[in-house]
Design a protein around this motif. Structure first.
Motif, PDB file in Angstrom:
ATOM      1  N   PHE A   1       2.337  -9.740  14.381  1.00 41.31           N
ATOM      2  CA  PHE A   1       2.389 -10.602  13.201  1.00 41.31           C
ATOM      3  C   PHE A   1       1.305 -10.178  12.199  1.00 41.31           C
ATOM      4  N   GLY A   2       1.723  -9.913  10.980  1.00 38.02           N
ATOM      5  CA  GLY A   2       0.758  -9.573   9.926  1.00 38.02           C
ATOM      6  C   GLY A   2       0.373  -8.108   9.895  1.00 38.02           C
ATOM      7  N   VAL A   3       0.978  -7.309  10.780  1.00 34.60           N
ATOM      8  CA  VAL A   3       0.656  -5.872  10.791  1.00 34.60           C
ATOM      9  C   VAL A   3       1.837  -5.097  10.212  1.00 34.60           C
ATOM     10  N   LEU A   4       1.547  -4.267   9.264  1.00 33.34           N
ATOM     11  CA  LEU A   4       2.612  -3.466   8.671  1.00 33.34           C
ATOM     12  C   LEU A   4       2.813  -2.183   9.471  1.00 33.34           C
ATOM     13  N   PRO A   5       4.050  -1.704   9.553  1.00 38.35           N
ATOM     14  CA  PRO A   5       4.242  -0.403  10.215  1.00 38.35           C
ATOM     15  C   PRO A   5       3.498   0.688   9.452  1.00 38.35           C
ATOM     16  N   HIS A   6       3.146   1.751  10.142  1.00 38.90           N
ATOM     17  CA  HIS A   6       2.299   2.769   9.518  1.00 38.90           C
ATOM     18  C   HIS A   6       2.946   3.394   8.291  1.00 38.90           C
ATOM     19  N   VAL A   7       4.296   3.435   8.240  1.00 39.61           N
ATOM     20  CA  VAL A   7       4.957   4.058   7.084  1.00 39.61           C
ATOM     21  C   VAL A   7       4.845   3.212   5.817  1.00 39.61           C
ATOM     22  N   LEU A   8       4.412   1.969   5.972  1.00 40.27           N
ATOM     23  CA  LEU A   8       4.265   1.116   4.781  1.00 40.27           C
ATOM     24  C   LEU A   8       2.809   0.945   4.367  1.00 40.27           C
ATOM     25  N   GLN A   9       1.904   1.293   5.251  1.00 36.41           N
ATOM     26  CA  GLN A   9       0.492   1.071   4.924  1.00 36.41           C
ATOM     27  C   GLN A   9       0.083   2.007   3.791  1.00 36.41           C
ATOM     28  N   GLY A  10      -0.475   1.412   2.744  1.00 36.68           N
ATOM     29  CA  GLY A  10      -0.883   2.196   1.583  1.00 36.68           C
ATOM     30  C   GLY A  10       0.263   2.501   0.630  1.00 36.68           C
ATOM     31  N   ALA A  11       1.435   1.926   0.902  1.00 38.00           N
ATOM     32  CA  ALA A  11       2.600   2.194   0.049  1.00 38.00           C
ATOM     33  C   ALA A  11       2.599   1.255  -1.154  1.00 38.00           C
ATOM     34  N   HIS A  12       3.414   1.610  -2.152  1.00 33.34           N
ATOM     35  CA  HIS A  12       3.553   0.750  -3.321  1.00 33.34           C
ATOM     36  C   HIS A  12       4.544  -0.378  -3.048  1.00 33.34           C
ATOM     37  N   GLY A  13       4.226  -1.564  -3.572  1.00 35.37           N
ATOM     38  CA  GLY A  13       5.127  -2.702  -3.437  1.00 35.37           C
ATOM     39  C   GLY A  13       5.207  -3.481  -4.736  1.00 35.37           C
ATOM     40  N   LEU A  14       6.223  -4.305  -4.837  1.00 34.13           N
ATOM     41  CA  LEU A  14       6.393  -5.161  -6.022  1.00 34.13           C
ATOM     42  C   LEU A  14       6.818  -6.536  -5.516  1.00 34.13           C
ATOM     43  N   VAL A  15       5.946  -7.519  -5.756  1.00 27.39           N
ATOM     44  CA  VAL A  15       6.254  -8.865  -5.275  1.00 27.39           C
ATOM     45  C   VAL A  15       7.292  -9.483  -6.199  1.00 27.39           C
ATOM     46  N   ILE A  16       8.336 -10.010  -5.614  1.00 29.66           N
ATOM     47  CA  ILE A  16       9.469 -10.549  -6.380  1.00 29.66           C
ATOM     48  C   ILE A  16       9.269 -12.049  -6.603  1.00 29.66           C
TER      49      ILE A  16
END
Lengths: 641, 671
Positions: A401-416
């Motif tokens: 819970f609350g841990v992102l997979p390594h492929v998403l860590q440091g990635a760009h996101g856009l909160v909708i």
């Protein structure tokens, strides 16, 4: 011969000649293709693109044509891959015409048109169901001197899908020409990666239309380097965006990230309605006495566990999530479907949550990219709890819970669905640090055999990765996997005991307890050099010579290894290697040896602080990495009495 | 129409993803009592799988007065799988059917999910998708809805086609345990059918069918089949996976009379009495140059062929071998091989000549014709790549072969040529074609089975001779002379595209870096000899901190110089299937190490020599003044190790592994 007959004959000859001439004139002259001088580097390639032309012609707000032309010459044998062509052919990018020609060295000519070329469904890695198609064809029998030319005309009805253009490929390009033509009153935005954004030429055509041109020559082949950041970040390209309002399921404004966030908010809203299925799920997890965090945790793990990944991309299916209720009924869906279920359930439970569009780190993170729909390839959820916000990816089946997979860590996101939306960088680790800690006790007996007791603690993405190893172990015992993972350097080692605590992702971290017997641990000698370092902390060798691209050190993380070695009576410790402590902006390493009452202790700590190392400091980093490798290989001198 | 290569591309994506195809209809096998506790290391259980394969021939009126033979194949498959873990949901939750032709096939699929509480739900059409693949092909995909751990998925597929598929293969095992697997093969009564179990069951007797109306029915059932997972260094799948291959090799006269009205054992020109004799005849007919050159399209071929051949006839060659060598080299430059596992179906030497590329059969055909014109008779030899499993002499089949090579004798020497392999040079064929039975097509239309001999270990050698010097700080500087020969070299050439300038050297450097953890200046790498059978290179290298130096001692580890210890082959506790090495090989190292003057050995590995049926190992370490000489040789004498000998051989390899890791400790004589 009668004049009329002669006239008819002449007419026929003329028509045939004109037809042949026009047929030939439409193509790149083969003699020129074969005569072009190549540089030494170009001549080393298997094939070269002699000419690539792209012309994007925006006619009005509802219509655009894209003409693509490529002329390729084969330079070496066995280049069959260069003869395979694939062009997308969908509703949004519709192939109008294709002409393809190959001229072989013996003069034989092969011609194809869209009537000869099959339209085949795309088989993406994750897409099980899709109406995406491509035109696929290949020219076989390629040999040095074969010249191929392909011309494709696309029709694009929705200007949100105006394509990007790359200026570099895996083979050299001698001439690349890109033209963008559009009505002057349509606002165009251009984002450039690795090249000048400004066009070489701007031409005004008849007052109300403009044309921009970018021409590049002698572009070398793109050669990826080991451990470089994602290649798309370095491939020169132009991204074209029409800053108008588009209709894509709902209104889409590409002038800002807020416009994209609002569009996705509208597009997904109808899918996020709570019905009986979601209501039941929430009722089962929102138990009396549970805090908001506990409820959020329970709902996350429920979705993570019960829903499997199936992508259905019909119509707008690649963009618009399916209704949450339908997904709950089927227990399958892709990232956006599962995230919609999670966010809807959390909201139904009274917990604030938002969808977050994400670009996975593996496809690159760009600096201030311009807004575009195609920038994102994944959807996750942000949950806002009293203690703070955290990101959840329900498709990661092994994440805590609350841990992102390594492929998403440091990635760009856009909160909708938020005001002031803009690109954010997803955190490394999330609520936990990415940390791998081991405490290893090695007791050696007189024969050089060792008993090993190892405790391995994983948090952050280490839990995700190690759970994954054990989750997908069809037919193999956990002991076998553990031996492969942790004792691969000791082929005769036998696992005595292996236990896992926290194998289920509902635990915050994973702890493994390993006991093993290693018969060949130390040589049966009077004087011996013992290498005590288990669990690697070394960085791989870095190629620094002529390196063009930065080095990617991986997701930020920390390793902490403690090894305590107990020697049998009569074994004298004659010398311990020197300690190594180093620190710079990118990494920190500390390795120390200490004597103990019965032997010695080795402590190692390595932290990656910045994930990308620019080329100008690569030599320093390689020097540091070399020192760490040397320390890792260091041996302890022991004399037997 | 889709080209075979494109179809293969589609298949490459689709077929590995296929989850299930087979099953049986036993109501008792719902698997309520199957729990994850019973199978802790498996993600699912195949409760049952069955196939009913039925083939028939009928005479049907095609036009008002024309009758034609219509072949039917009906295959019904039924599968039930119980999901035991979340990983099982991912593996078995979706099903992708085979790609099949639209025109002459009918495909029906029904699927349902039985939830852990026993509730049965049909998989609705919204979860079953038909995908059109081009103009002629289609495929179904199912996503099972509402699937949970403990659910059972059930699929029934029916395929009816007008292809006379009278052969098949049934794999009884899967990657998860299988409780029951059944094959029913229904053929017109009186047909003769061949079956072959692999691994052999020792049951060679004729299998008797049950008569049922106009059919003969063969039924095979296996229960409680353990999972099949490939082991490393094993031969083809069927060695381990219980497999039944079957086909009808003779249609009875009664059936033919009933369906076709003829008595001869042939339909549509193809013999249904499938024997090696008939197969050889079919292949020989492909090679019939009279037949072929009578083709209207052949003019272009003859013209080009003659020009190509005239070049060699005019050439000045000192002997036949040099002409042959030059011809083979030129042929390979002009004709490229394409991989095709279907050469027995898609063969057109005409087109191959024109496009200058072809499968191994087409290239062998063209080369043989040209060699004949050059006055060198050659035999075409059809072989089955050993990695695809050994040729089964009991099962004559057109598709039994995967490669075609040429054998010729000239000037008193025998030569083997692989026309389709660019990494093989003159007189070389890949290891996959060595040591196997080959079907030799003789010029008189007859055939003979003969083994393609296996080259000895010395031929496939990897030798490194090194001269190095170690400093007092433990740094090493050295020069190595490496010889890579035989199959090792063929594999290297397969990995490296020799045509790409500069790439070969780079790849060699990478290869040596894999073999030795060294730094070296690539400019110092020199190719000394690039022969057909061996490649010799030298390079200078530098290894900082090579030797451990502490307390006046120097520790020398020799393991960086040895080739494979084969320990990775024996890392498992036990072995179910035989180990099969691709070819015999020899790894030899001789390293002379100059150490700082005045050092003496305090720990010196003893000479060792051991041998068993499969390996021979020798190792010596000598010190003479300031030079240590390390010699080591490991030979694979026999490519196969029986599973029953695994423990014994593992122990042998373990001992040699320990010997290889013995180090040498030196100290200053003054200490």
């Amino acid at each position: 011969m009668k004049p009329i007959t002669a006239f008819m004959l002449l007419s026929i000859f003329a028509a045939v000649w004109l037809s042949c001439a026009s047929k030939e004139s439409g193509y790149y002259p083969v003699t020129r293709a074969l005569d072009l001088d190549l540089t030494d580097d170009q001549a080393k390639a298997g094939a070269v693109i002699l000419l690539e032309e792209d012309h994007i012609d925006i006619r009005n707000r509802d219509l655009c044509y894209w003409d693509h032309r490529q002329v390729k010459r084969i330079l070496r044998p066995r280049q069959s891959e260069e003869g395979i062509f694939r062009f997308p052919d969908n509703k949004d990018l519709q192939v109008m015409t294709i002409q393809a020609r190959a001229v072989y060295p013996d003069g034989r000519e092969e011609m194809l048109t869209e009537l000869d070329i099959e339209r085949l469904p795309d088989f993406g890695q994750f897409v099980l169901y899709s109406d995406n198609c491509s035109r696929v064809f290949d020219f076989s029998g390629l040999r040095p001197g074969t010249v191929m030319e392909v011309k494709v005309r696309y029709r694009i009805d929705n200007l949100a899908f105006v394509p990007n253009t790359n200026f570099q490929k895996q083979i050299p390009i001698l001439e690349k020409r890109f033209r963008l033509e559009h009505p002057a009153d349509i606002d165009i935005s251009i984002y450039a990666v690795g090249m000048e954004r400004e066009p070489d030429t701007i031409i005004t055509i008849s007052g109300d239309r403009r044309e921009m041109r970018w021409d590049r020559f002698n572009i070398e082949a793109f050669e990826p380097e080991r451990s470089m950041p994602p290649a798309p970040q370095y491939l020169p390209s132009l991204w074209i965006s029409v800053l108008e309002t588009h209709e894509l399921g709902t209104e889409l404004d590409l002038s800002s990230w807020q416009g994209i966030a609002d569009w996705y908010d509208d597009l997904s809203r109808s899918s996020m309605k709570c019905g009986r299925g979601i209501g039941r799920l929430v009722a089962e997890e929102k138990l009396p006495g549970r805090s908001d965090e506990e409820v959020a945790r329970a709902i996350f793990h429920r979705v993570q566990r019960d829903f499997r990944y199936v992508a259905i991309y019909f119509g707008l299916g690649g963009l618009k999530p399916h209704e949450a209720e339908k997904t709950v009924e089927k227990l399958y869906g892709d990232c956006k479907d599962q995230s919609v279920v999670l966010a809807t359930a959390l909201r139904e439970a009274g917990i604030e949550s938002r969808l977050v569009s994400v670009r996975t780190a593996s496809v690159g993170r760009f600096e201030n990219p311009q807004p575009s729909v195609g920038y994102f390839n994944h959807v996750i959820v942000r949950v806002d709890l009293p203690g703070g916000s955290m990101f959840l990816d329900p498709t990661c089946k092994t994440c805590s819970f609350g841990v992102l997979p390594h492929v998403l860590q440091g990635a760009h996101g856009l909160v909708i669905g938020e005001e002031g939306a803009g690109l954010i960088v997803l955190p490394f680790g999330g609520v936990q640090k990415n940390r791998f800690t081991t405490n290893t006790a090695i007791r050696i007996n007189d024969n050089g055999e060792a008993v090993l007791c190892d405790t391995l603690r994983c948090s952050g993405y280490f839990s995700e990765i190690y759970r994954n190893y054990f989750e997908n172990r069809e037919g193999q015992t956990p002991e076998k996997i553990a031996k492969k993972l942790f004792l691969d350097d000791y082929p005769f080692a036998e696992i005595v005991k292996f236990e896992m605590r926290g194998a289920d992702p509902s635990s915050d971290c994973l702890v493994m307890q390993l006991e093993a017997w290693i018969p060949e641990y130390a040589e049966d000698r009077q004087t011996l050099f013992l290498k005590p370092a288990m669990h690697r902390a070394a960085l791989p060798e870095i190629e620094t010579d002529d390196r063009k691209y930065p080095l990617h050190l991986g997701v930020l993380h920390e390793l902490r290894y403690e090894t305590v070695v107990e020697l049998p009576d009569g074994w004298i410790l004659d010398g311990l290697p020197e300690s190594l402590v180093m620190e710079n902006d990118f990494l920190r390493f500390a390795g120390t040896y200490d004597r103990t009452e019965r032997g010695f202790r080795l402590l190692r700590m390595r932290e990656i602080r910045i994930d990308v190392v620019p080329t100008d400091v690569l030599l320093d980093i390689e020097e540091a990495a070399r020192s760490i490798r040397k320390f890792e290989e260091s041996k302890v001198l022991i004399q037997k009495m | 129409m889709l080209k075979p290569r494109l179809l293969a591309m589609i298949g490459a994506v689709v077929i590995p993803a296929m989850v299930m195809v087979l099953s049986c209809q036993q109501a008792a096998y719902y698997g309520q009592d199957i729990t994850p506790e019973l199978y802790p290391d498996n993600s699912a259980i195949v409760l049952s799988k069955s196939r009913i394969h039925e083939c028939e021939f009928v005479l049907e009126r095609e036009k008002t007065h024309v009758w034609g033979v219509v072949e039917y194949t009906k295959i019904e498959e039924h599968t039930k799988v119980k999901i035991l873990t979340e990983s099982g949901l991912e593996k078995f939750g979706d099903m992708i059917s085979l790609v099949f032709r639209k025109e002459n096939s009918d495909y029906e699929v029904e699927a349902r999910v039985i939830s852990p509480d026993g509730k049965v739900s049909d998989v609705g059409p919204e979860n079953i998708t038909l995908l059109e693949i081009g103009k002629h092909y289609k495929q179904y995909r199912i996503a099972f809805p509402g699937l949970r751990v403990g659910s059972v998925i059930e699929v029934e597929e029916k395929i009816k086609s007008q292809n006379g598929d009278m052969a098949g293969r049934w794999d009884f095992a899967h990657e998860v345990p299988t409780l029951r697997s059944e094959l029913v093969f229904k053929v017109p009564s009186g047909s003769k059918v061949r079956f072959n179990y692999a691994p052999p069951r020792g049951d060679e007797r004729e299998i008797t069918p049950t008569a049922e109306g106009k059919y003969d029915i063969y039924r095979f059932v296996m229960e409680n089949i353990p999972p099949f997972n490939r082991e490393r260094f094993m031969s083809a799948d069927h060695v381990g996976n219980p497999t039944l291959r079957y086909y009808t090799y003779h249609i009875s006269n009664e059936t033919q009379e009933r369906a076709v009205g003829i008595e001869e054992g042939s339909l549509k020109g193809q013999p249904y009495h499938m024997t090696w004799h008939n197969i050889a005849k079919i292949y020989n007919t492909y090679y019939d140059h009279i037949c072929w050159e009578a083709n209207k399209k052949s003019k272009e071929y003859r013209k080009g062929k003659n020009a190509f051949i005239e070049e060699f006839k005019r050439g000045e060659f000192t002997d036949t071998e040099s002409m042959l060598r030059s011809f083979v080299s030129s042929f390979r430059e002009n004709y490229q091989a394409i991989e095709s596992g279907y050469f027995f179906r898609y063969t057109n030497p005409e087109e191959a000549y024109i496009t200058k590329e072809g499968n191994s059969f087409e290239l062998a055909y063209i080369m043989r014709e040209m060699l004949t014109n050059l006055g060198m008779a050659s035999s075409v030899v059809l072989v089955r790549d050993i990695s695809e499993g050994l040729l089964d002499r009991k099962m004559p089949a057109l598709n039994a072969f995967t490669d075609v090579i040429l054998n010729l004798e000239t000037g008193g020497n025998e030569y083997w040529i692989d026309p389709g392999s660019h990494m093989c040079r003159f007189d070389q064929v890949p290891w996959q074609c060595r040591g196997v039975d080959g079907l030799w097509l003789l010029p008189n239309g007859e055939f003979v089975f003969k083994k393609v001999s296996m080259r000895d270990a010395e031929y496939n050698r990897f030798v490194n001779l090194d001269k190095v010097e170690i400093t007092e700080e433990g740094d090493l500087n050295g020069i190595a002379k490496i010889t890579i020969a035989g199959q090792n070299l063929i594999l290297l050439r397969k990995r490296i595209d020799e045509d790409e300038e500069g790439r070969f050297t780079e790849e060699l450097i990478d290869l040596f870096k894999e073999r030795y953890p060294v730094d070296f200046d690539e400019k110092e790498l020199t190719i000394v000899e690039d022969g057909d059978d061996s490649l010799v290179v030298t390079y200078h290298y530098h290894m900082p901190d090579f030797a451990d130096v502490a307390g006046g001692f120097i520790n020398i580890d020799f393991s960086g110089w040895i080739g494979s210890s084969y320990m990775d082959v024996f890392e498992d506790e036990g072995r179910l299937y035989d180990i099969h090495f691709p070819y015999l090989r020899c790894d030899r190292a001789c390293v002379r190490i100059k150490v700082p003057a005045g050092m003496v050995a305090v720990e010196l590995p003893k000479d060792a020599s051991r041998e068993n049926d499969c390996f021979r190992y020798t190792r010596t370490v000598d010190m003479d003044r300031d030079t240590v000489t390390f010699r080591r040789c490991m030979i694979i004498k026999n490519p196969t190790i029986a599973a029953g000998d695994y423990e014994k051989v593992k122990q042998f390899i373990g001992e040699t592994y320990k010997l290889d890791r013995e180090t040498m400790v030196l100290k200053a004589a003054s200490m």
